[in-house]
Design an enzyme around this catalytic site. Structure first.
Site, PDB file in Angstrom:
ATOM      1  N   ASP A  14      58.264  29.218  13.762  1.00 37.40           N
ATOM      2  CA  ASP A  14      58.068  27.860  13.251  1.00 37.40           C
ATOM      3  C   ASP A  14      59.271  27.491  12.395  1.00 37.40           C
ATOM      4  O   ASP A  14      60.018  28.368  11.936  1.00 37.40           O
ATOM      5  CB  ASP A  14      56.782  27.755  12.405  1.00 37.40           C
ATOM      6  CG  ASP A  14      56.528  26.317  11.935  1.00 37.40           C
ATOM      7  OD1 ASP A  14      56.538  25.400  12.773  1.00 37.40           O
ATOM      8  OD2 ASP A  14      56.350  26.106  10.723  1.00 37.40           O
ATOM      9  N   SER A  15      59.440  26.201  12.155  1.00 34.68           N
ATOM     10  CA  SER A  15      60.518  25.756  11.271  1.00 34.68           C
ATOM     11  C   SER A  15      60.300  26.262   9.844  1.00 34.68           C
ATOM     12  O   SER A  15      61.258  26.368   9.079  1.00 34.68           O
ATOM     13  CB  SER A  15      60.569  24.227  11.267  1.00 34.68           C
ATOM     14  OG  SER A  15      59.318  23.724  10.831  1.00 34.68           O
ATOM     15  N   GLY A  47      61.160  18.106  11.829  1.00 31.60           N
ATOM     16  CA  GLY A  47      60.505  16.895  12.348  1.00 31.60           C
ATOM     17  C   GLY A  47      61.346  15.634  12.295  1.00 31.60           C
ATOM     18  O   GLY A  47      61.100  14.690  13.041  1.00 31.60           O
ATOM     19  N   CYS A  77      55.222  25.623  16.721  1.00 29.44           N
ATOM     20  CA  CYS A  77      55.753  24.434  16.062  1.00 29.44           C
ATOM     21  C   CYS A  77      55.744  23.329  17.107  1.00 29.44           C
ATOM     22  O   CYS A  77      56.370  23.470  18.171  1.00 29.44           O
ATOM     23  CB  CYS A  77      57.176  24.721  15.587  1.00 29.44           C
ATOM     24  SG  CYS A  77      58.044  23.291  14.925  1.00 29.44           S
ATOM     25  N   THR A  79      57.071  20.371  16.930  1.00 26.37           N
ATOM     26  CA  THR A  79      58.365  19.701  17.038  1.00 26.37           C
ATOM     27  C   THR A  79      59.298  20.494  17.948  1.00 26.37           C
ATOM     28  O   THR A  79      59.945  19.932  18.836  1.00 26.37           O
ATOM     29  CB  THR A  79      58.985  19.529  15.638  1.00 26.37           C
ATOM     30  OG1 THR A  79      57.989  18.980  14.770  1.00 26.37           O
ATOM     31  CG2 THR A  79      60.189  18.626  15.677  1.00 26.37           C
ATOM     32  N   GLU A 162      55.052  21.674   2.366  1.00 24.17           N
ATOM     33  CA  GLU A 162      56.088  22.679   2.079  1.00 24.17           C
ATOM     34  C   GLU A 162      56.321  22.810   0.565  1.00 24.17           C
ATOM     35  O   GLU A 162      56.736  23.850   0.089  1.00 24.17           O
ATOM     36  CB  GLU A 162      57.410  22.325   2.782  1.00 24.17           C
ATOM     37  CG  GLU A 162      57.350  22.464   4.293  1.00 24.17           C
ATOM     38  CD  GLU A 162      57.887  23.795   4.838  1.00 24.17           C
ATOM     39  OE1 GLU A 162      58.889  24.291   4.300  1.00 24.17           O
ATOM     40  OE2 GLU A 162      57.298  24.321   5.798  1.00 24.17           O
ATOM     41  N   CYS A 196      50.588  19.102  14.256  1.00 24.35           N
ATOM     42  CA  CYS A 196      51.642  19.729  13.464  1.00 24.35           C
ATOM     43  C   CYS A 196      50.990  20.903  12.760  1.00 24.35           C
ATOM     44  O   CYS A 196      49.916  20.753  12.161  1.00 24.35           O
ATOM     45  CB  CYS A 196      52.224  18.757  12.435  1.00 24.35           C
ATOM     46  SG  CYS A 196      53.375  19.563  11.295  1.00 24.35           S
ATOM     47  N   HIS A 198      51.589  22.420  10.172  1.00 21.65           N
ATOM     48  CA  HIS A 198      51.476  22.354   8.710  1.00 21.65           C
ATOM     49  C   HIS A 198      50.202  21.644   8.251  1.00 21.65           C
ATOM     50  O   HIS A 198      49.740  21.841   7.130  1.00 21.65           O
ATOM     51  CB  HIS A 198      52.649  21.567   8.118  1.00 21.65           C
ATOM     52  CG  HIS A 198      53.925  22.330   8.022  1.00 21.65           C
ATOM     53  ND1 HIS A 198      54.611  22.787   9.113  1.00 21.65           N
ATOM     54  CD2 HIS A 198      54.660  22.707   6.939  1.00 21.65           C
ATOM     55  CE1 HIS A 198      55.715  23.405   8.715  1.00 21.65           C
ATOM     56  NE2 HIS A 198      55.757  23.368   7.391  1.00 21.65           N
TER      57      HIS A 198
HETATM   58  N1  DGL Z   1      55.224  22.633  11.752  1.00 24.07           N
HETATM   59  C1  DGL Z   1      56.045  21.856  12.600  1.00 24.07           C
HETATM   60  C2  DGL Z   1      55.239  21.209  13.722  1.00 24.07           C
HETATM   61  O1  DGL Z   1      54.238  21.721  14.097  1.00 24.07           O
HETATM   62  C3  DGL Z   1      56.916  20.792  11.987  1.00 24.07           C
HETATM   63  C4  DGL Z   1      57.419  20.940  10.632  1.00 24.07           C
HETATM   64  C5  DGL Z   1      58.791  20.381  10.462  1.00 24.07           C
HETATM   65  O2  DGL Z   1      58.981  19.148  10.442  1.00 24.07           O
HETATM   66  O3  DGL Z   1      59.688  21.216  10.353  1.00 24.07           O
HETATM   67  O4  DGL Z   1      55.576  20.193  14.245  1.00 24.07           O
END
Ligand code: DGL
Length: 295
Positions: A14-15, A47, A77, A79, A162, A196, A198
């Site tokens: 993931d990012s 994102g 992730c 994105t 975050e 997402c 997060h």
């Molecule tokens: N957790 C990531 C997702 O599922 C995105 C988070 C980011 O913008 O880095 O899209």
């Protein structure tokens, strides 16, 4: 500098921290495998970045997993799945690692999300990148051609999560605003997908501001079940994965500070984590990534 070999582990990417909400469910469903998690925290968020940048960052990280000996990498992730997965699968894998596999989170979610909705009016909340890619609309229409899809980008939600502000009062404004913007698109929406990884941390606030009759779906358990099914059908892959008698090993890496990662990550993963730092240096060619690892 220490090279730790973890051959046969499943890589989860993931990012930042979000993929840990998916890993938590995967580990619960498939405890016998070894796992390596990498959060590219130093370059998050993804994102708001362009297709080219997300693709380049993701490919660099995927190559790092391959160097670690992972035959299978899950892009946990949305994105990265939306902006990089297809190119990696179609253009890069055949060239750099034809026997390895990279899977994402969008297709397994699209395959089942229509089953949660009685009206087939589905709301998608995601990052700008995921929403602009139209990946969910395209994939869901393959499995549920009559479904109406409404999308809303929530640009403030990842920074809120975050920065560990997800349970603070300031988050309420942005959560309510994005849910209202989505629901204003159609009163028929009865199911909202958190597209997402997060966003599950914002669940208490999302539940507070969603209309009562609307279901909220997060994708961790969906991805875990889909992976289980994939492994049942692909013995050529399970033959290359390390399978333990009981629980396998879990290793966590971040491209940023391990202290920050360990402090935040437990909220996403549900238990304490001790991470390692890794620097992923782009050397100008996708086939020659140099990685530097520190404990
Ligand atoms: N957790 C990531 C997702 O599922 C995105 C988070 C980011 O913008 O880095 O899209």
């Amino acid at each position: 500098m220490a090279e730790i070999s973890q051959a046969g582990a499943i890589g989860i990417f993931d990012s930042g921290y979000g993929g840990l909400t998916v890993m938590k469910e995967i580990v619960k469903a498939l405890p016998e495998y070894d796992y390596i998690y990498l959060g590219d925290n130093a370059r998050a968020p993804y994102g708001t970045r362009s297709f080219e940048t997300v693709y380049r960052y993701t490919l660099e990280c995927v190559q790092w997993f391959f160097e670690k000996g992972c035959p299978l990498v899950i892009l946990a992730c949305n994105t990265a799945s939306a902006k990089a997965l297809r190119t990696i699968q179609q253009n890069d894998l055949p060239r750099i690692a034809p026997e390895k596999r990279v899977l994402g989170v969008i297709r397994p979610t699209a395959e089942v999300i229509g089953n949660y909705s009685a009206t087939e009016n589905i709301g998608i909340l995601g990052t700008n990148g995921t929403v602009q890619s139209e990946s969910y609309r395209i994939e869901i229409s393959k499995f549920f051609p009559d479904a109406s899809i409404y999308q809303q980008a929530c640009p403030m939600w990842v920074p809120i999560v975050e920065n560990s502000e997800y349970d603070q009062e300031g988050a309420d404004y942005f959560v309510k605003k994005s849910i209202d913007q989505l629901m204003d698109q159609s009163g028929k929406i009865d199911t909202i997908l958190l597209a997402c990884t997060h966003y599950p941390l914002l669940m208490p606030k999302i539940s507070k501001y969603k209309p009562e009759n609307v279901k909220i779906i997060s994708q961790g358990h969906i991805v875990a079940l889909s992976l289980k099914d994939y492994l049942n059908r692909h013995s050529e892959m399970t033959d290359r994965l390390k399978i333990n008698k009981t629980e396998g090993e879990r290793h966590f890496y971040t491209t940023d500070s391990t202290e920050d990662f360990d402090r935040h990550a437990s909220h996403f993963y549900g238990r304490e984590i001790q991470s390692h730092h890794v620097e992923i240096q782009h050397t100008g060619s996708f086939t020659a990534i140099k990685t530097v690892e520190t404990n």
